[in-house]
Motif scaffolding. Structure first.
Motif, short mmCIF file in Angstrom:
data_model
loop_
_atom_site.label_atom_id
_atom_site.label_comp_id
_atom_site.label_asym_id
_atom_site.label_seq_id
_atom_site.Cartn_x
_atom_site.Cartn_y
_atom_site.Cartn_z
N GLY A 125 -2.91 3.78 4.57
CA GLY A 125 -3.39 4.70 3.54
C GLY A 125 -2.39 5.73 3.09
O GLY A 125 -2.74 6.65 2.34
N GLY A 126 -1.13 5.60 3.51
CA GLY A 126 -0.12 6.56 3.10
C GLY A 126 0.24 6.43 1.63
O GLY A 126 0.13 5.35 1.04
N THR A 127 0.69 7.53 1.02
CA THR A 127 1.05 7.56 -0.39
C THR A 127 2.58 7.49 -0.52
O THR A 127 3.30 8.27 0.11
N CYS A 128 3.07 6.55 -1.33
CA CYS A 128 4.50 6.35 -1.49
C CYS A 128 5.01 7.19 -2.66
O CYS A 128 4.40 7.23 -3.73
N ILE A 138 3.75 10.01 2.27
CA ILE A 138 2.85 11.11 2.64
C ILE A 138 1.71 10.48 3.42
O ILE A 138 0.90 9.73 2.87
N CYS A 139 1.67 10.74 4.73
CA CYS A 139 0.73 10.05 5.61
C CYS A 139 -0.63 10.72 5.62
O CYS A 139 -0.75 11.94 5.42
N GLY A 145 5.33 8.88 11.11
CA GLY A 145 6.41 7.91 11.00
C GLY A 145 6.90 7.80 9.57
O GLY A 145 6.25 8.26 8.62
N VAL A 146 8.07 7.17 9.40
CA VAL A 146 8.66 7.04 8.06
C VAL A 146 7.74 6.27 7.13
O VAL A 146 7.62 6.57 5.94
N THR A 147 7.06 5.25 7.65
CA THR A 147 6.13 4.45 6.83
C THR A 147 4.68 4.65 7.28
O THR A 147 3.84 3.79 7.03
N CYS A 148 4.41 5.75 7.99
CA CYS A 148 3.06 6.02 8.52
C CYS A 148 2.60 4.89 9.45
O CYS A 148 1.43 4.51 9.46
#
Length: 425
Positions: A125-128, A138-139, A145-148
């Motif tokens: 569900g993180g926003t890129c 944005i986690c 983490g870098v990619t949630c």
């Protein structure tokens, strides 16, 4: 009974035919004069257009924004190549050829920013957020983490309060020396029960609830369901871990993979002005392209990577047998690249004869790992037939010969230098 026409009637008919021919001749001459005028107008326009094109050359091509242009020659038959800066992708023709009509083939290319968010790298569900040559995530709550990709764990133990002494001891501040792998827990008392928790990346150390020990993610998650934590190297850190890459590489925005550093684009190289910087996986090569010195022929450099034979004299019978042009190309690949795989294509723009022949020159590693095959009538392919263990450098020469009724018309040599890296990613 058929009566023959009289002499007067025949003369009258001949005069009518003669008049008709005269009228036709006059109309034909008028049409020729009109056509000549139109041709003169077209010729005048063509002369002006040629003058605009700088005396037999194509108009100068613009360098695309956020990109580069290779090649300066503007005479018919010459090519200009286009490259984009890191973080941008080429849209349009990779190369354009100056045609006999003094116009360029293809459309002018552009360099567009690569959308790093197109592959949806942010997990859970993180926003890129797309950035130049990178992205950030944005986690949502509970992920990091870098990619949630990493959950935020909470480790706790529950202890039954058996005495006031143990209770007071459980809630009193702990004085534990802060070393990289150990830190104190956080304890609270709720309805006679003590709850101790650790910061993310730590866990309760055995029966000692006052101490939190670092979790070695590199060892614990060495081979998870999604594969290794890190593509190359994993370094355990207090409360987490980080991935490392060999020299010449940077960690990618996802924190797991390795991305080659383009030393040529970032000017992290020591190549001189008379050398070309060729980026390779994990490094770079400084290459100097010189035209060959052949006894019966001379060459001139028409672009940084191309030499063309100068016109042959009438009395030089061996000069026409020398290659018409020699082109240099450089490829960078990873170690143990899967095969078979097409590495390079050579095509004839304007075949003059009835036959095109493609062949691989030389011996050694080139013969062992490469072959040349035809993909269509005008195109030959350099094909990798077996993987190569790096680091290594292999030079292959592809010859294209034009024939007409088995008589050689022209020869073209393409020298392909393949740089194989030490690593397989």
């Amino acid at each position: 009974m058929i009566e023959c026409p009289s002499r007067m009637e025949m003369q009258s008919s001949l005069k009518q035919v003669q008049k008709l021919l005269s009228d036709q001749e006059a109309a034909y001459l008028q049409s020729l004069r009109t056509l000549r005028k139109k041709l003169n107008v077209l010729q005048s326009a063509a002369t002006k257009e040629t003058a605009k094109s700088n005396d037999g050359t194509c108009l100068k091509l613009e360098t695309p924004a956020n990109g580069r242009k290779l090649g300066k020659a503007q005479t018919p038959g010459h090519e200009v190549h286009f490259l984009c800066d890191p973080g941008y992708e080429l849209v349009g023709a990779e190369s354009r050829v100056c045609q006999e009509s003094l116009t360029w083939s293809g459309q002018q290319p552009t360099c567009q920013n690569i959308d790093e968010c197109a592959s949806s790298p942010c997990l859970n569900g993180g926003t890129c957020v797309d950035e130049v040559n990178q992205f950030s995530c944005i986690c949502t709550k509970g992920w990091a983490g870098v990619t949630c990709q990493s959950p935020l764990p909470t480790f706790f133990v529950t202890m039954t309060n058996t005495s006031a002494a143990t209770s007071s001891a459980a809630v009193s501040p702990h004085t534990v020396s802060l070393v990289p792998a150990v830190r104190p827990s956080r304890c609270t008392q709720v309805q006679g029960t003590t709850h101790c928790t650790c910061a993310p990346g730590y866990t309760i150390s055995g029966h000692d609830t006052s101490t939190c020990t670092d979790i070695d993610e590199c060892e614990l998650f060495h081979m998870g369901q999604a594969g290794r934590l890190c593509l190359h190297g994993c370094v355990n850190t207090p409360g987490g871990y980080r991935c490392s890459c060999p020299a010449g590489y940077n960690v990618t925005p996802d924190g797991r993979n390795c991305k080659d550093i383009d030393e040529c684009a970032t000017r992290q190289n020591n190549c001189t002005r008379d050398q070309l910087c060729i980026n390779t996986y994990g490094g770079f090569q400084c290459v100097r392209v010189d035209c060959p010195r052949i006894r019966n022929a001379t060459y001139s450099k028409t672009s940084p990577l191309r030499c063309e034979r100068n016109p042959c004299s009438v009395d030089n019978k061996l000069c026409p047998q020398a290659p018409n042009s020699i082109s240099h190309h450089h490829l960078s690949v990873v170690s143990n690249l899967s095969a078979p795989r097409t590495m390079f294509r050579v095509s004839a723009l304007r075949p003059m004869g009835d036959t095109l022949r493609f062949s691989l020159l030389g011996r050694g590693l080139a013969r062992r790992h490469f072959t040349v095959q035809r993909s269509d009538r005008q195109t030959g392919e350099l094909v990798l037939v077996s993987p190569v263990q790096g680091p290594a450098t292999i030079e292959a020469e592809v010859e294209m010969t034009e024939l007409d009724k088995r008589v050689q018309l022209a020869r073209y040599i393409t020298k392909v230098t393949v740089f194989i890296s030490q690593y397989e990613f």
